[in-house]
Structures are given as C-alpha cells and as structure tokens.
Design a protein around this motif. Structure first.
Motif, PDB file in Angstrom:
ATOM      1  N   VAL A 208       0.076  -1.316  -0.002  1.00 26.43           N
ATOM      2  CA  VAL A 208      -0.189   0.073   0.400  1.00 26.43           C
ATOM      3  C   VAL A 208       0.833   1.518  -0.252  1.00 26.43           C
ATOM      4  O   VAL A 208       0.454   2.277  -0.860  1.00 26.43           O
ATOM      5  CB  VAL A 208      -1.119  -0.035   1.678  1.00 26.43           C
ATOM      6  N   ALA A 209       2.107   1.284   1.027  1.00 21.31           N
ATOM      7  CA  ALA A 209       2.854   2.544   1.023  1.00 21.31           C
ATOM      8  C   ALA A 209       4.024   1.997   1.851  1.00 21.31           C
ATOM      9  O   ALA A 209       4.478   1.226   2.326  1.00 21.31           O
ATOM     10  CB  ALA A 209       2.281   3.424   2.243  1.00 21.31           C
ATOM     11  N   GLU A 210       5.314   1.037   0.502  1.00 18.97           N
ATOM     12  CA  GLU A 210       5.948   0.218   1.308  1.00 18.97           C
ATOM     13  C   GLU A 210       7.033   1.443   1.880  1.00 18.97           C
ATOM     14  O   GLU A 210       6.853   1.891   2.583  1.00 18.97           O
ATOM     15  CB  GLU A 210       7.002   0.070  -0.358  1.00 18.97           C
TER      16      GLU A 210
ATOM     17  N   THR B  43       8.806   6.408   0.828  1.00 17.87           N
ATOM     18  CA  THR B  43       7.933   5.137   0.556  1.00 17.87           C
ATOM     19  C   THR B  43       7.284   5.334  -0.855  1.00 17.87           C
ATOM     20  O   THR B  43       7.912   6.265  -1.514  1.00 17.87           O
ATOM     21  CB  THR B  43       6.383   4.622   2.000  1.00 17.87           C
ATOM     22  N   LYS B  44       6.772   4.498  -1.049  1.00 19.05           N
ATOM     23  CA  LYS B  44       6.431   4.388  -2.609  1.00 19.05           C
ATOM     24  C   LYS B  44       4.648   4.171  -2.297  1.00 19.05           C
ATOM     25  O   LYS B  44       4.900   3.308  -1.637  1.00 19.05           O
ATOM     26  CB  LYS B  44       6.890   3.260  -3.586  1.00 19.05           C
ATOM     27  N   VAL B  45       4.340   4.888  -2.998  1.00 22.32           N
ATOM     28  CA  VAL B  45       2.085   5.008  -2.131  1.00 22.32           C
ATOM     29  C   VAL B  45       1.684   4.712  -3.591  1.00 22.32           C
ATOM     30  O   VAL B  45       1.836   4.639  -4.735  1.00 22.32           O
ATOM     31  CB  VAL B  45       2.091   6.575  -1.194  1.00 22.32           C
ATOM     32  N   TYR B  46       0.100   3.228  -3.246  1.00 18.55           N
ATOM     33  CA  TYR B  46       0.226   2.717  -4.312  1.00 18.55           C
ATOM     34  C   TYR B  46      -1.233   3.274  -4.598  1.00 18.55           C
ATOM     35  O   TYR B  46      -1.686   3.145  -5.233  1.00 18.55           O
ATOM     36  CB  TYR B  46       0.410   1.253  -3.932  1.00 18.55           C
ATOM     37  N   ASN B  47      -1.586   3.264  -2.892  1.00 19.01           N
ATOM     38  CA  ASN B  47      -3.083   4.366  -3.298  1.00 19.01           C
ATOM     39  C   ASN B  47      -3.189   5.923  -3.360  1.00 19.01           C
ATOM     40  O   ASN B  47      -3.552   6.032  -1.883  1.00 19.01           O
ATOM     41  CB  ASN B  47      -4.047   2.946  -1.813  1.00 19.01           C
ATOM     42  N   LEU B  48      -3.038   6.202  -4.164  1.00 18.25           N
ATOM     43  CA  LEU B  48      -2.700   7.387  -4.086  1.00 18.25           C
ATOM     44  C   LEU B  48      -4.439   8.002  -3.878  1.00 18.25           C
ATOM     45  O   LEU B  48      -5.636   7.733  -4.279  1.00 18.25           O
ATOM     46  CB  LEU B  48      -2.322   8.549  -5.202  1.00 18.25           C
ATOM     47  N   TYR B  56       1.076   4.758  -8.795  1.00 13.03           N
ATOM     48  CA  TYR B  56       2.024   5.240  -7.522  1.00 13.03           C
ATOM     49  C   TYR B  56       2.572   6.260  -7.578  1.00 13.03           C
ATOM     50  O   TYR B  56       3.051   7.301  -8.359  1.00 13.03           O
ATOM     51  CB  TYR B  56       3.251   3.666  -6.826  1.00 13.03           C
TER      52      TYR B  56
END
Lengths: 398, 112, 225
Positions: A208-210, B43-48, B56
């Motif tokens: 979701v957020a690494e 962090t790498k965010v996927y649910n923006l 992302y």
C-alpha cells in the motif's frame, strides 16, 4: 474533582452501514442508554450529549450533528456539541464528557462516536483522512496517512530490525481476536504463511505504502459507539456498577511530521499515557488489557513501547513471543483493534473504551482477559500530533 | 519555497510558524530553501488519494544541509535511505484554477 | 451434437480456434487455494445462475455488470458471440468470481467483465490479471481493449495498469471510451499483478471441474437460494 464512571455501552456492527448517519449514531446511543437503564423523554437525566465525528460535516454533509442526534433521541433540552479532533475525536469526546461531570456542570452525559466513510470511494476516503495533515507542508503533496506510516515503518525497520512478518504477526493476532467480537468489521483470519512467505504473497498481499502491505493496515469502516458517563456521587441507580475513568491524558506533537527531532518516537503517545497514569496513580505495570490505535500495525508495536509496556525497540519481539495475545502478559487489542474490528475514525476512541468496559465487566466472551481490573486506551490523531489516553478501572479510588 | 529564519536566534522553520520553537521570537525572515538534502526515509505509495491519476508516487522525508527537515515527492522509482538529493520546486498537485507548488526531489547526481 | 440447419449456420459467427487457458491455482490471504479455470461453453449454465441474483443489486453497478455478463455468456452458449471465453475462480469448488472476454481479431482482445462474489481477498484483481494473462501470454495478442463501468473498476484497471486512453475506439460495451492494455504495459505490471502456479494438483482440479453455486453473496445480505 468528582469521580466519573461509565454505566452504559453501545456499539453498532462495524463495516458498511446501509442506513443514514443519524440512524447509525442513534442506534449506538440507544443501546448505551438501554444498557445503563436510562429512559429517554421523561426523567432521562442526560445533561449533555457529545457526538464525536471527523467527517459528519465534510463527508456526510451534516454540520452541528449533535443537535440532530439529541433531537432524534428526544433527549431535549440536553446540551449538545459535536466534537471534531481527527481520528482522536472519540477519545476527545470521552475526555470532554469526563470534564463536564468532574467540573460539576453535569451529572450524566451521553458520549457517542460515529463515522460513515463507506458512502464515498476508497480514494476519496484516503483524501478525506489526509486533510488532517498540514495544509501546506503535507496535504498538497499527496501525502496520506499510509504514506507517513510507510516512512515511519521503514525508520523502525532500519533502527530496530522490525520485519514485515512482525507486522503481519500483529495483524493476524488482531484478526483472531475479532473472530470473538460480534461487532467487528472483518470476520476472516489471514493465514500468516500465505501473506508473508507463500510464492503468491507479493501479489495477494501487495504494498500500500512500502514497506506497508494491505494486511498491515486497517480497513475503511462505518460504525458508531456510545457510552453513558455519570458522577459516582450522583446517587442515581443504573443497571451496571460503574467502570471508573481513573485517568485522562492528552498531548500534542509537531503538526508537521518531518519536524520531529526523533522521527521514530511518538512523543504525544508517551506524554498522554504518562499524564493518564499519573492522574490514575498507577503505572504501565498495572494495566491488564489495552486498546492501542493500530491503524497501521507498526503503530501497535511503537505505542506498546511508548506507553511503557516494553522497552523502546522491543515491541515487535514481545508480539513475536505472544506477550500481546489475549492469554499473554499484556493483552493488546482484544477487540480486534482498528485492523480487524475496523476504524470508523471518529468512532474509534469511543469504541476502544467500550471494549475496555466490556473486559472489566467480564463480558468479553471468547476474548475475555481473565480477571482484568484496569485497562488503557490510546486514541491517535493525525500521525501522532494529537493523542488521547484513558485509564479505566474497577478498582476503588486509591 | 522558503525557510523562515528567526530574526532573534537564527533558528530555521518550515513551514511558517508564528513563534520560534527555540527562543519564542516572533519576527522571521524568508530565506530560499534549496540545494542538496539527504533522504532520511522514503515510501512508494500505491493507493493515492482522489486527484492523482497515477498508479504510484514516491515520497521522502529529507534533511537539508542547513538541518531543516521536510517532506516531499521524489522523482525516482526506487529511492534509497541516505541518498543525496536535490530540491526542485514544481507543481505537486494540479488544482482547479490553482496549482500547488512544493518540493520535488531529484537524485543529486542526475542534476548536474 | 444435434444437426444444425442451414439457417442456424448462417446466424452463427465463424469461430477462431483458441488455445485453451491452462488452469492455475493461487494461494489467497486466507490460506485457501483458488483455482482459475476456463469453463467450456456447454458448462456455462452455472455461470448464468451465479450472476442472476446480482442483476437487481444497484449498488456499485452490480446490476449492469451481472446483466451484461448474463447476456454475454448466454450469447456464448447459444453461438451469438464470436470467440468468447469465460474463466471461473473457485475456492474449494465454490464459485468465487467470474471474468469473460473475446477476441476482436487474432492480435486484439476485448475485455468484457469481472465479477467478484467472495469479497475481501482481492479475487477480482486476480481474475482480471488471469484474463490479461490469457490474452497476452497464452493467445499471444498485442493489446486488449478495456472499459470500466464503475469507479472501482476505473481505479483498478485504468490507473493501476496505466492504461492508454483511446477514445476514438468505441468499445462494444455501449460505445463508452476505450482504454488499452498494451503488451509493453502488461510486461511492466505483470510481476506485481499476476501470480499462480501450474499444474493444479489433481484433487484441487477435480473440485474445480464440478463447481458449486455460491452459497452467499456479500452484496445480498441474508441471501438464500
């Protein structure tokens, strides 16, 4: 100050609520009034209603929602206020209820927390929750609560060796607890191997957020919870022996997360718990059961350290060893926590207190902590910028 | 983008505060906040959230060489803790009639 | 097979030989194994029964999706759609989700629908990925045309796979704007989206071959068949 106790609890099933916001808030309130033995309309004796909600105005388009609730319940002319303090709205409302009675202004107060977030899409909900971040230095960047939690988790991993599996262990424990809680949102226990080590794990449990994954974060839920608070010296009779509010603590931290001097510390958690313990005249060793704000599993680990249950940097080890399970030495989130019981933001702080009252009354069924006498709740607002801790007990005033 | 320097003690703030965290001073001078910084975490965010039509986005908390720490976006697929980055000011969110500007970091070596 | 009269022959589309989708299984977060398997045309009756209860559920566009799947699959069974396929996800033999699509020609695929029955385990995302795997990795196609009928679908497919907008191409599903998954995008996102193993152990496969109708629908509280 007068002593204050809780004599009634109510709680809707968390998850998706198909009725209106007011129906939901009133359902929990009605249950709490019934539980206490308070009859609305004539001689109800409710002096004040506090309704906690983060999004009643913003999401559900109901401003001054407490005024609507007090009338729906026919508790007029009781005083009424809506309380908005982000995800800590619930515990803030409990605190205000405590203050109203302790000050002598009121004898009996109804506290309700309610949030209906599933009427909007998941990404609108993410945006709504993100509005509590700094309006210039954070929110416009697209920074969200999961983003802060991801960055916090990485720091914790680098500094203390917390692993993704540790986060999953905490999550699975909370899901197991929720199976014994009839009001929990998620009734499904993830398989630890499947979500951590199986070949398919990266895809079925994506980031979701690494380094945070789906099964390290709480769901979006609707729900409401309610409490009836009363002065212990009021002389009124209720259906239940009161559970005393022994300590209330609250503290704030920098609003901008990046400004914190020590980025792995949750100062407001530590300070709010310290104040609550001090007021109660106890220490962390006296807590039999705790509800900690695990919107992200790293928070349960970090908070368990900040409130003094485990030394800094060892919360994950305690979880690994099973110390935080229902039958462990420091049971945490017996309700299922935000992870599995669900997190209707403004309702959460009230819901946490409902769980501790059930535990202290011995009404927690399959998740009951044997002989629990004193409990702690930690309700976390922003990314730790405003935190409320409450100590509840059935022990006599020291 | 600016840092707000306390006229009394020189303490830097970002964003703007009305009272200095160190000395209680209330007068500040805007100083441009730019240059190189070090990534503290990312962090790498996927649910923006609503409004970002991307799968992302990467974010960092980075510390400028003057000690000030800020959050920002980063133009990198895989940031690294401890990495040197350079602050660039760009549009971080497109708004209706008003775009929002903020820090977008770039890996330092790629900005010659 | 019954003999087909001349008129019926005129009405049926000419069909392309399609390599079958090789069954696979995926371990879900619950630890359960989901088998993803193609359903033969003659066995599609159970798919109709599966989606039927959802044809009146307005929330999240289930009514549109269920009604359209019903007509697409019925068309497939009765030879009124060209080159269609249906994949089923089953858990312990019970139907958990369904996806379908067809070929536009040998290089272009058209995604129809994705329907999740068992919620909370990312089954829809897995079945959608399996469908794309079929088009690209099994049938060797170059691109797949996709539309979304709900905001959830848009988020899942258009944004997460970074689909290319091609509004000048009208999709068969009502002519709404088409988005395209190209081979390049598929290769970019495949590792994070598509998983599963082959071959499927015999015991699991046997259960999947005789699928059961869902016992409950998260979308229909208190449902009984």
């Amino acid at each position: 100050m007068r002593a204050v106790g809780i004599v009634g609890v109510g709680h809707t099933k968390f998850g998706r609520f198909t009725g209106s916001f007011l129906d939901m808030a009133a359902s929990a309130a009605k249950e709490a009034l019934d539980d206490a033995g308070v009859r609305p309309v004539t001689g109800h004796g409710i002096d004040q209603v506090f309704l906690a909600s983060m999004g009643a105005g913003q999401v559900n388009k109901i401003s001054g929602a407490a005024s609507a609730l007090v009338d729906t319940l026919n508790l007029r002319p009781a005083m009424a206020e809506t309380v908005e303090n982000g995800p800590a709205s619930g515990a803030s409302a409990v605190k205000l209820g405590y203050m109203a009675i302790a000050s002598g202004l009121c004898d009996t107060v109804l506290v309700v927390g309610a949030e209906q977030m599933r009427v909007i899409s998941g990404w609108e909900a993410t945006d709504f929750v993100a509005t509590m971040s700094h309006p210039e230095a954070e929110y416009p960047y697209g920074l969200t609560l999961p983003a802060f939690a991801g960055m916090f988790t990485r720091l914790y991993m680098d500094k203390y060796g917390v692993t993704e599996k540790d986060l999953a262990i905490v999550g699975v424990k909370n899901h197991e607890n929720a199976m014994h809680n009839p009001v929990a949102h998620i009734k499904l226990v993830p398989n630890l191997y499947a979500i951590t080590e199986d070949e398919d794990a990266n895809v079925i449990n994506p980031y979701v957020a690494e380094p945070l994954r789906v099964y390290h974060t709480c769901p979006v839920s609707d729900g409401a919870a309610a409490l009836v608070l009363t002065a212990l010296d009021s002389g009124r009779e209720f259906n239940h022996k009161p559970v005393r509010i022994a300590g209330v603590g609250q503290a704030t931290d920098t609003h901008v997360v990046a400004e914190r001097r020590e980025p792995t510390e949750l100062f407001a958690v530590k300070e709010s718990a310290r104040r609550a313990y001090e007021m109660a005249g106890i220490g962390p060793e006296d807590i039999d059961v705790a509800e900690l704000h695990d919107a992200f599993q790293i928070l349960e680990i970090a908070e368990s350290e900040e409130v003094g249950f485990f030394p800094k940097g060892t919360g994950h080890l305690a979880a690994r060893e099973g110390k935080t399970r229902v039958d462990g030495e420091k049971p945490i989130n017996t309700s299922g926590g935000l992870k599995a019981k669900g997190h209707p933001v403004g309702a959460t702080g009230v819901s946490q207190v409902v769980e501790i009252v059930r535990q202290l009354r011995g009404e927690a069924g399959g998740r009951q902590v044997k002989g629990a006498k004193t409990g702690l709740t930690v309700n976390f607002g922003g990314f730790g910028n405003n935190v409320v801790s409450i100590v509840l007990t059935t022990r006599e005033r020291g | 983008m600016y840092a707000y320097k306390c006229d009394a003690c020189g303490e830097l703030h970002h964003p703007k505060h009305f009272v200095c965290r160190k000395c209680g001073g209330t007068d500040f001078t805007e100083t441009p906040l730019e240059g190189e910084a070090t990534v503290l975490t990312w962090t790498k965010v996927y649910n923006l959230p609503e409004g970002y039509m991307k799968p992302y986005l990467c974010f960092v908390i980075a510390r400028f060489d003057n000690g000030l720490t800020v959050s920002g976006q980063i133009n990198s697929e895989q940031p690294v803790t401890g990495q040197r980055v350079k602050a660039v000011v760009g549009v971080v969110k497109e708004g209706v009639g008003r775009d929002f500007y903020g820090f977008i970091f770039e890996p330092a070596q790629s900005v010659a | 097979m019954a003999t087909i009269d001349k008129m019926e022959q005129q009405l049926r589309p000419a069909e392309t030989a399609m390599a079958p989708y090789p069954a696979k299984y995926i371990t879900l977060a619950s630890g359960e194994k989901m088998v993803v398997k193609q359903v033969a045309r003659e066995n599609c009756g159970i798919v109709l029964e599966t989606v039927k209860p959802l044809m009146t559920v307005e929330r999240d566009f289930y009514d549109i999706v269920a009604s359209r799947i019903y007509s697409e699959v019925l068309g497939h069974m009765r030879y009124r759609v060209k080159d269609e396929y249906v994949l089923l996800g089953t858990v312990d033999g019970e139907i958990a989700g369904v996806v379908n699509g067809r070929l536009v020609d040998d290089k272009v695929g058209m995604s129809y629908h994705t329907m999740t029955i068992k919620q909370g385990l990312r089954i829809g995302a897995q079945l959608f990925a399996a469908k794309m795997e079929y088009h690209f990795d099994i049938l060797g196609q170059d691109e797949v045309w996709i539309v979304a009928e709900s905001p959830n679908g848009f988020k899942r497919w258009m944004i997460e796979y970074e689909l290319v907008s091609r509004p000048e191409t009208w999709h068969e599903l009502g002519g709404v704007p088409t988005y395209v998954l190209t081979r390049e995008l598929w290769e970019k996102h495949k590792a994070g989206k598509c998983t599963g193993r082959r071959p499927v152990p015999e015991e699991l496969l046997a259960k999947a071959e005789n699928p059961r109708l869902p016992g409950k629908y998260a979308q229909i509280p208190g449902f009984t068949r």
